[in-house]
Design an enzyme around this catalytic site. Structure first.
Site, PDB file in Angstrom:
ATOM      1  N   HIS A  34       8.603 -91.933  36.385  1.00 35.63           N
ATOM      2  CA  HIS A  34       7.707 -93.072  36.143  1.00 35.63           C
ATOM      3  C   HIS A  34       6.351 -92.753  36.754  1.00 35.63           C
ATOM      4  CE1 HIS A  34       8.589 -93.928  40.336  1.00 35.63           C
ATOM      5  NE2 HIS A  34       9.877 -94.011  40.064  1.00 35.63           N
ATOM      6  N   HIS A  37       6.172 -91.158  40.242  1.00 37.40           N
ATOM      7  CA  HIS A  37       6.361 -89.702  40.268  1.00 37.40           C
ATOM      8  C   HIS A  37       5.092 -89.000  39.779  1.00 37.40           C
ATOM      9  CE1 HIS A  37      10.740 -90.942  39.617  1.00 37.40           C
ATOM     10  NE2 HIS A  37      10.800 -90.245  40.735  1.00 37.40           N
ATOM     11  N   SER A 188      10.105 -97.627  40.836  1.00 39.69           N
ATOM     12  CA  SER A 188      11.350 -96.973  41.222  1.00 39.69           C
ATOM     13  C   SER A 188      12.170 -96.726  39.960  1.00 39.69           C
ATOM     14  CB  SER A 188      12.134 -97.887  42.170  1.00 39.69           C
ATOM     15  OG  SER A 188      13.481 -97.472  42.228  1.00 39.69           O
TER      16      SER A 188
HETATM   17  P1  AMP Z   1      13.234 -90.019  43.428  1.00 43.52           P
HETATM   18  O1  AMP Z   1      13.239 -89.474  42.033  1.00 43.52           O
HETATM   19  O2  AMP Z   1      13.394 -91.495  43.495  1.00 43.52           O
HETATM   20  O3  AMP Z   1      14.145 -89.252  44.347  1.00 43.52           O
HETATM   21  O4  AMP Z   1      11.771 -89.764  43.972  1.00 43.52           O
HETATM   22  C1  AMP Z   1      11.185 -88.494  43.961  1.00 43.52           C
HETATM   23  C2  AMP Z   1       9.921 -88.545  44.774  1.00 43.52           C
HETATM   24  O5  AMP Z   1       9.026 -89.490  44.197  1.00 43.52           O
HETATM   25  C3  AMP Z   1      10.157 -88.966  46.227  1.00 43.52           C
HETATM   26  O6  AMP Z   1       9.312 -88.220  47.077  1.00 43.52           O
HETATM   27  C4  AMP Z   1       9.763 -90.425  46.206  1.00 43.52           C
HETATM   28  O7  AMP Z   1       9.324 -90.908  47.454  1.00 43.52           O
HETATM   29  C5  AMP Z   1       8.626 -90.406  45.203  1.00 43.52           C
HETATM   30  N1  AMP Z   1       8.407 -91.728  44.636  1.00 43.52           N
HETATM   31  C6  AMP Z   1       9.313 -92.504  43.984  1.00 43.52           C
HETATM   32  N2  AMP Z   1       8.761 -93.686  43.662  1.00 43.52           N
HETATM   33  C7  AMP Z   1       7.491 -93.662  44.120  1.00 43.52           C
HETATM   34  C8  AMP Z   1       6.400 -94.594  44.107  1.00 43.52           C
HETATM   35  N3  AMP Z   1       6.514 -95.801  43.559  1.00 43.52           N
HETATM   36  N4  AMP Z   1       5.229 -94.225  44.683  1.00 43.52           N
HETATM   37  C9  AMP Z   1       5.100 -93.006  45.256  1.00 43.52           C
HETATM   38  N5  AMP Z   1       6.082 -92.090  45.304  1.00 43.52           N
HETATM   39  C10 AMP Z   1       7.259 -92.410  44.742  1.00 43.52           C
END
Ligand code: AMP
Length: 283
Positions: A34, A37, A188
């Site tokens: 999203h 990312h 998220s």
């Molecule tokens: P995930 O796919 O949820 O494991 O996230 C992968 C990376 O993207 C991690 O470093 C998260 O902290 C970051 N991330 C996820 N959502 C957000 C957001 N809304 N803002 C900034 N970084 C994000």
């Protein structure tokens, strides 16, 4: 866009980039990409010569099998979204669990000290062992110069910095700001699982965090905590799992504010069967 699915492929790719004297930026993700990312990936594109995005739903960091089973997996859409960035310096690493782990798919036991005993560490037993294990493996497979992590998972960001010290890895860890929808809701991958009515009330989480920030200097820790709990008691669609204010370095819960220390507020909330986390800088 190059897509590697084996560790042999990513090792060759990484080696080629290094012979071309290119710096490698790495953005580890679990996919269902999203705008949050993309904000990390854009920063990585600005700051390094070539960016590798991993898409891997890591089984060892889930303490809840239902969460693992229902986690969205959308590789085709993820690649399509990455293509919209129009970068020639972007590749994807999308391995299977067998590729990443080689032998048994088990977490290593890490000691991250006080960082793992609070909040996500306390409420998701074994979670940070799983995160540490997979990132240690991915860092060794990708060999990045810098890796980019969101402050959305602030506790994870601090754990990763500690992991890099422990494993003596030569990768720079760069934190990136939380990307929010216009409603304030932190982006998220789990948001797609929210029902319409939960999606409507979920921005309350950021509203409440923002009010805590506003009142942080004037109000006592006890008052703020009680106020937050009362807010959630009034909202039947959201169930508070924890609310903490903590020092950003060691994340030990804040008992009394001290001068020259930096604090953040952290929250985990259930919206139906979807667990949402968020946090905010307080000073
Ligand atoms: P995930 O796919 O949820 O494991 O996230 C992968 C990376 O993207 C991690 O470093 C998260 O902290 C970051 N991330 C996820 N959502 C957000 C957001 N809304 N803002 C900034 N970084 C994000």
């Amino acid at each position: 866009m190059k897509i590697c699915t084996t560790k042999a492929q990513i090792a060759t790719h990484s080696k080629t980039l290094k012979t071309q004297k290119k710096t490698i930026g790495f953005v580890p993700t679990m996919g269902a990409l999203h705008q949050g990312h993309l904000s990390l990936i854009s920063k990585a594109i600005q700051e390094t010569d070539h960016v590798i995005v991993s898409v891997f739903v890591n089984p060892t960091q889930f303490n809840n099998t239902q969460d693992l089973d229902t986690y969205p997996r959308t590789l085709e859409a993820d690649v399509a979204l990455l293509k919209t960035l129009n970068s020639n310096n972007l590749s994807v690493y999308a391995p299977s669990a067998k590729e990443v782990y080689s032998s048994t798919i088990e977490p290593k036991g890490y000691d991250f000290g006080s960082l793992e005993r609070v909040m996500e560490g306390a409420h998701r037993p074994g979670h940070f062992d799983g995160v540490g294990t997979v990132l240690n493996l991915l860092f060794r497979q990708v060999q990045p110069d810098a890796a980019f992590f969101g402050e959305k998972d602030f506790q994870q960001l601090q754990v990763v910095k500690k992991l890099v010290q422990k494993e003596k890895l030569s990768v720079q860890i760069i934190g990136c700001p939380i990307f929010r929808a216009s409603s304030g809701l932190a982006m998220s991958s789990r948001n797609v699982r929210l029902s319409q009515e939960h999606y409507k009330v979920a921005p309350q989480i950021y509203r409440i965090l923002s009010k805590v920030k506003e009142g942080f200097n004037a109000k006592s820790v006890r008052h703020l905590r009680a106020w937050v709990e009362a807010q959630f008691e009034q909202e039947p669609l959201l169930e508070l799992e924890y609310f903490e204010m903590a020092n950003i370095k060691h994340l030990k819960p804040l008992l009394r504010k001290r001068k020259n220390q930096k604090y953040r507020a952290f929250i985990a909330v259930w919206a139906g069967d979807v667990r949402l986390i968020d946090n905010i800088a307080l000073n």
